[in-house]
Design a protein around this motif. Structure first.
Motif, PDB file in Angstrom:
ATOM      1  N   PRO A 138     -21.060  76.114 -63.084  1.00 26.87           N
ATOM      2  CA  PRO A 138     -21.164  77.206 -62.106  1.00 26.87           C
ATOM      3  C   PRO A 138     -21.741  76.784 -60.765  1.00 26.87           C
ATOM      4  O   PRO A 138     -21.406  77.363 -59.733  1.00 26.87           O
ATOM      5  CB  PRO A 138     -22.072  78.225 -62.803  1.00 26.87           C
ATOM      6  N   LEU A 139     -22.622  75.762 -60.747  1.00 28.81           N
ATOM      7  CA  LEU A 139     -23.226  75.377 -59.472  1.00 28.81           C
ATOM      8  C   LEU A 139     -22.186  74.833 -58.500  1.00 28.81           C
ATOM      9  O   LEU A 139     -22.292  75.045 -57.280  1.00 28.81           O
ATOM     10  CB  LEU A 139     -24.337  74.345 -59.687  1.00 28.81           C
ATOM     11  N   ALA A 140     -21.169  74.154 -59.036  1.00 28.22           N
ATOM     12  CA  ALA A 140     -20.102  73.656 -58.166  1.00 28.22           C
ATOM     13  C   ALA A 140     -19.349  74.822 -57.525  1.00 28.22           C
ATOM     14  O   ALA A 140     -19.010  74.783 -56.335  1.00 28.22           O
ATOM     15  CB  ALA A 140     -19.139  72.788 -58.970  1.00 28.22           C
ATOM     16  N   LYS A 141     -19.105  75.862 -58.303  1.00 23.06           N
ATOM     17  CA  LYS A 141     -18.413  77.023 -57.749  1.00 23.06           C
ATOM     18  C   LYS A 141     -19.283  77.748 -56.727  1.00 23.06           C
ATOM     19  O   LYS A 141     -18.793  78.219 -55.691  1.00 23.06           O
ATOM     20  CB  LYS A 141     -18.004  77.977 -58.869  1.00 23.06           C
ATOM     21  N   MET A 142     -20.579  77.843 -57.011  1.00 23.12           N
ATOM     22  CA  MET A 142     -21.486  78.466 -56.050  1.00 23.12           C
ATOM     23  C   MET A 142     -21.429  77.757 -54.697  1.00 23.12           C
ATOM     24  O   MET A 142     -21.410  78.392 -53.636  1.00 23.12           O
ATOM     25  CB  MET A 142     -22.929  78.408 -56.562  1.00 23.12           C
ATOM     26  N   LEU A 166     -27.737  83.470 -62.040  1.00 25.03           N
ATOM     27  CA  LEU A 166     -27.412  82.765 -63.281  1.00 25.03           C
ATOM     28  C   LEU A 166     -28.394  83.214 -64.350  1.00 25.03           C
ATOM     29  O   LEU A 166     -29.589  83.392 -64.079  1.00 25.03           O
ATOM     30  CB  LEU A 166     -27.514  81.247 -63.067  1.00 25.03           C
ATOM     31  N   GLY A 167     -27.907  83.391 -65.581  1.00 24.55           N
ATOM     32  CA  GLY A 167     -28.756  83.835 -66.680  1.00 24.55           C
ATOM     33  C   GLY A 167     -29.801  82.803 -67.078  1.00 24.55           C
ATOM     34  O   GLY A 167     -29.568  81.593 -67.006  1.00 24.55           O
ATOM     35  N   TRP A 168     -30.946  83.267 -67.540  1.00 22.41           N
ATOM     36  CA  TRP A 168     -32.067  82.379 -67.863  1.00 22.41           C
ATOM     37  C   TRP A 168     -31.772  81.469 -69.055  1.00 22.41           C
ATOM     38  O   TRP A 168     -32.397  80.416 -69.200  1.00 22.41           O
ATOM     39  CB  TRP A 168     -33.324  83.203 -68.120  1.00 22.41           C
ATOM     40  N   LYS A 169     -30.789  81.811 -69.879  1.00 18.82           N
ATOM     41  CA  LYS A 169     -30.436  80.979 -71.037  1.00 18.82           C
ATOM     42  C   LYS A 169     -29.321  79.983 -70.731  1.00 18.82           C
ATOM     43  O   LYS A 169     -28.951  79.188 -71.596  1.00 18.82           O
ATOM     44  CB  LYS A 169     -29.991  81.866 -72.201  1.00 18.82           C
ATOM     45  N   HIS A 170     -28.758  80.009 -69.533  1.00 21.23           N
ATOM     46  CA  HIS A 170     -27.608  79.160 -69.221  1.00 21.23           C
ATOM     47  C   HIS A 170     -27.998  77.681 -69.255  1.00 21.23           C
ATOM     48  O   HIS A 170     -29.106  77.295 -68.864  1.00 21.23           O
ATOM     49  CB  HIS A 170     -27.049  79.524 -67.846  1.00 21.23           C
ATOM     50  N   VAL A 173     -29.415  76.126 -66.017  1.00 25.82           N
ATOM     51  CA  VAL A 173     -30.410  76.920 -65.297  1.00 25.82           C
ATOM     52  C   VAL A 173     -31.460  76.053 -64.603  1.00 25.82           C
ATOM     53  O   VAL A 173     -31.917  76.387 -63.495  1.00 25.82           O
ATOM     54  CB  VAL A 173     -31.073  77.958 -66.222  1.00 25.82           C
ATOM     55  N   TYR A 174     -31.839  74.910 -65.196  1.00 26.48           N
ATOM     56  CA  TYR A 174     -32.873  74.087 -64.547  1.00 26.48           C
ATOM     57  C   TYR A 174     -32.341  73.438 -63.274  1.00 26.48           C
ATOM     58  O   TYR A 174     -33.067  73.319 -62.270  1.00 26.48           O
ATOM     59  CB  TYR A 174     -33.415  73.040 -65.518  1.00 26.48           C
ATOM     60  N   ASP A 175     -31.074  73.037 -63.282  1.00 22.06           N
ATOM     61  CA  ASP A 175     -30.468  72.527 -62.048  1.00 22.06           C
ATOM     62  C   ASP A 175     -30.371  73.636 -61.006  1.00 22.06           C
ATOM     63  O   ASP A 175     -30.575  73.408 -59.809  1.00 22.06           O
ATOM     64  CB  ASP A 175     -29.075  71.957 -62.329  1.00 22.06           C
ATOM     65  N   PHE A 176     -30.067  74.840 -61.460  1.00 21.64           N
ATOM     66  CA  PHE A 176     -29.999  75.996 -60.563  1.00 21.64           C
ATOM     67  C   PHE A 176     -31.366  76.277 -59.943  1.00 21.64           C
ATOM     68  O   PHE A 176     -31.478  76.537 -58.732  1.00 21.64           O
ATOM     69  CB  PHE A 176     -29.513  77.206 -61.354  1.00 21.64           C
ATOM     70  N   GLY A 233     -42.267  81.575 -71.287  1.00 18.83           N
ATOM     71  CA  GLY A 233     -41.247  80.546 -71.460  1.00 18.83           C
ATOM     72  C   GLY A 233     -41.153  79.596 -70.278  1.00 18.83           C
ATOM     73  O   GLY A 233     -41.588  79.902 -69.165  1.00 18.83           O
ATOM     74  N   ASP A 234     -40.579  78.422 -70.514  1.00 21.17           N
ATOM     75  CA  ASP A 234     -40.523  77.369 -69.497  1.00 21.17           C
ATOM     76  C   ASP A 234     -39.654  77.748 -68.297  1.00 21.17           C
ATOM     77  O   ASP A 234     -39.952  77.370 -67.161  1.00 21.17           O
ATOM     78  CB  ASP A 234     -40.001  76.070 -70.124  1.00 21.17           C
ATOM     79  N   VAL A 235     -38.553  78.464 -68.539  1.00 19.46           N
ATOM     80  CA  VAL A 235     -37.679  78.832 -67.422  1.00 19.46           C
ATOM     81  C   VAL A 235     -38.438  79.724 -66.443  1.00 19.46           C
ATOM     82  O   VAL A 235     -38.416  79.498 -65.221  1.00 19.46           O
ATOM     83  CB  VAL A 235     -36.407  79.541 -67.927  1.00 19.46           C
ATOM     84  N   PHE A 236     -39.130  80.731 -66.956  1.00 14.48           N
ATOM     85  CA  PHE A 236     -39.867  81.641 -66.087  1.00 14.48           C
ATOM     86  C   PHE A 236     -40.988  80.904 -65.358  1.00 14.48           C
ATOM     87  O   PHE A 236     -41.200  81.110 -64.152  1.00 14.48           O
ATOM     88  CB  PHE A 236     -40.438  82.791 -66.913  1.00 14.48           C
TER      89      PHE A 236
END
Length: 559
Positions: A138-142, A166-170, A173-176, A233-236
């Motif tokens: 998805p990042l390429a499309k963004m 982008l959803g937190w479970k994707h 997500v860390y690259d995002f 959680g780590d993402v948050f």
């Protein structure tokens, strides 16, 4: 042309300049004339003559101002009255990638911004079984959409406004989360400078996702895990760290019955679960309204105006029309909340009296929308209220924007002419009016900058107002410049805890750390300094950057 003898109520030459630069055109040379033309464009044959006359009066007095696209297209042949469009990556296919680009171009070319949820696209590196290749992710499309936005001057008149989530479970997500870490990206041939350095010198220097505001989507599963364990959680945690350091990504909260509403407009106040939904914006100016009875009548006519707009606005392609007919979202918002508080000698907080006014805003907008839609035999609006940032129309009204406090009582505005920065000292017109009319001490006025260390107060105000809003609020909380010791002294952990505690009462959240993006236009200064230097212009030179001619016209919508 509709003639008017009413005088526009601009509070400053800056407001009048904005009107003349952005909205004045043939047959709409004055603000009063534009209001008359617009009301007839939108409401003729749908509202009574008396209602239209009263609505014009409210608009000229700036009790209600429609969104900027309404003002721009008043009297023009095309009626692209909608500020933004909400798009969704619907299928993980090549066809959907191409279709998303098409929808993006059609929407942006009307003058409306876009927001896209990319969560359906598989992570980068995933196997493509049909071709034997791997997915770009998805990042390429963004980034592709970001560059489409760079190339389109919206409606031939303004820069594109884009949003991506982008959803937190994707899996990506860390690259995002780190895609806007411009300080980590060195630029060859510049003596070790980074993209951030060059962006600071020249705001139009191209940077990854620089046209696009970004947020991570958090759902009910995230909230339940937090409530059950107390762990975010780590993402948050990473999201908070990134936001405090760079300003992005923001946070999109979509819980329980609103879990599917991950689609947002560019400034994030309008929410939907349906691809090709559309904004329909206008704002009540609390700062100009003196009684709760008058407020009720302004809301009544403003709501009817937006229902009419949902029938009269031109749209970029057929699916937007079908979704609008189904949902008929109204984005009736507010501005001037802080001015309203200042006039009453109050600090920046949601008081009991303000809650009563907000209750009128909630209840009258819903009842009028339902009744008027039934009278016109059209679908009932699924939502009625969304609070936009009201940047340009807030300047026109000379009031505080959206739910925001004053940015600063006085500031220095920075703008680029050619390759040289110019500075202009400004005293906020609302603050000056409060100082002159109500003898408010300029040193005691709450502002976005005076509250940078009291972020929980800002979050609480947003949550308290959100209780009365059925979509979302676009608001950005100012934070101090990021120093390394903030991670060590517990600031990040404390901020994480406070935001998580309030998340269930919010729909979205963004911050702006001082100096986190190049070309920062405003810097607070003492009131006396600005007062003494008012009207003076200053100039400084900046380095002109030309790296393989990779410069362009950029910009994002401020939230």
């Amino acid at each position: 042309m509709y003639k008017s003898t009413r005088n526009p109520m601009f509070r400053s030459s800056f407001a009048e300049d904005i009107f003349n630069q952005k909205y004045s055109h043939e047959d709409c040379e004055t603000y009063a004339a534009l209001c008359e033309v617009l009301v007839h464009d939108v409401c003729e044959g749908l509202m009574t003559g008396d209602e239209m006359e009263q609505l014009i009066e409210y608009m000229v007095k700036m009790y209600f101002i429609p969104g900027g696209r309404y003002l721009y297209y008043a009297g023009r042949d095309r009626k692209f009255f909608n500020n933004c469009f909400l798009l969704k990556a619907e299928e993980d296919t090549r066809e959907d990638w191409a279709e998303l680009s098409k929808k993006t171009e059609l929407c942006l070319s009307t003058g409306g911004g876009i927001g896209v949820d990319y969560s359906i696209y598989r992570p980068s590196g995933s196997t493509l079984f049909g071709t034997g290749g791997v997915a770009s992710g998805p990042l390429a499309k963004m980034q592709m959409v970001n560059e489409i936005g760079r190339g389109i001057i919206q409606g031939g008149s303004r820069r594109s406004a884009l949003y991506a989530s982008l959803g937190w479970k994707h899996g990506d997500v860390y690259d995002f989360l780190r895609i806007k870490n411009w300080y980590d990206i060195a630029v060859a041939g510049t003596g070790g400078k980074t993209v951030a350095d060059l962006k600071e010198a020249n705001f139009d220097f191209r940077a990854p996702m620089d046209m696009t505001n970004i947020s991570v989507n958090y759902d009910t599963d995230w909230l339940m895990r937090y409530w059950e364990t107390g762990e975010v959680g780590d993402v948050f945690k990473t999201n908070v760290h990134q936001a405090i350091a760079t300003g992005e990504p923001g946070f999109s909260f979509n819980f329980f019955g609103q879990e599917g509403e991950t689609l947002r407009n560019a400034c994030c106040e309008v929410t939907s679960s349906d691809d090709s939904d559309v904004c329909n914006l206008g704002s009540i100016n609390l700062g100009r309204i003196d009684s709760i009875l008058e407020l009720r009548d302004v809301i009544r006519l403003a709501t009817k105006f937006l229902v009419c707009g949902s029938l009269r606005a031109h749209l970029p392609y057929d699916k937007v029309n079908a979704v609008r007919e189904k949902n008929r979202r109204l984005g009736l918002g507010l501005m001037g909340i802080h001015e309203w508080l200042l006039k009453k000698g109050l600090g920046y907080e949601v008081t009991g009296e303000l809650k009563r006014w907000l209750s009128v805003y909630r209840d009258v907008s819903r009842s009028v929308a339902t009744g008027f839609a039934a009278k016109l035999s059209v679908s009932n609006p699924v939502a009625c209220r969304a609070i936009a940032p009201t940047g340009s129309i807030g300047i026109l009204a000379g009031t505080t924007t959206g739910i925001e406090p004053l940015f600063a009582v006085a500031y220095k505005r920075r703008y680029l002419k050619g390759t040289r920065w110019h500075h202009q000292y400004v005293v906020d017109s609302v603050a000056q009016q409060m100082i002159e009319e109500y003898s408010v001490d300029p040193e005691k006025i709450d502002s976005a900058l005076s509250l940078v260390d009291n972020f929980e107060r800002r979050i609480t105000v947003q949550a308290d107002v959100q209780d009365f809003v059925d979509m979302a609020i676009s608001s950005t909380i100012n934070l101090p410049k990021w120093p390394p010791d903030k991670a060590e002294n517990g600031f990040v952990a404390h901020f994480t805890d406070v935001l998580a505690k309030h998340a269930h009462r919010l729909r979205g959240f963004t911050v702006y750390p001082d100096g986190s993006r190049g070309g920062q236009p405003l810097t607070a200064v003492p009131y006396k300094e600005a007062k003494d230097k008012l009207g003076e212009a200053f100039e400084e030179s900046v380095e002109a950057v030309d790296v393989c001619d990779i410069t362009g016209r950029g910009g994002v919508c401020g939230v």
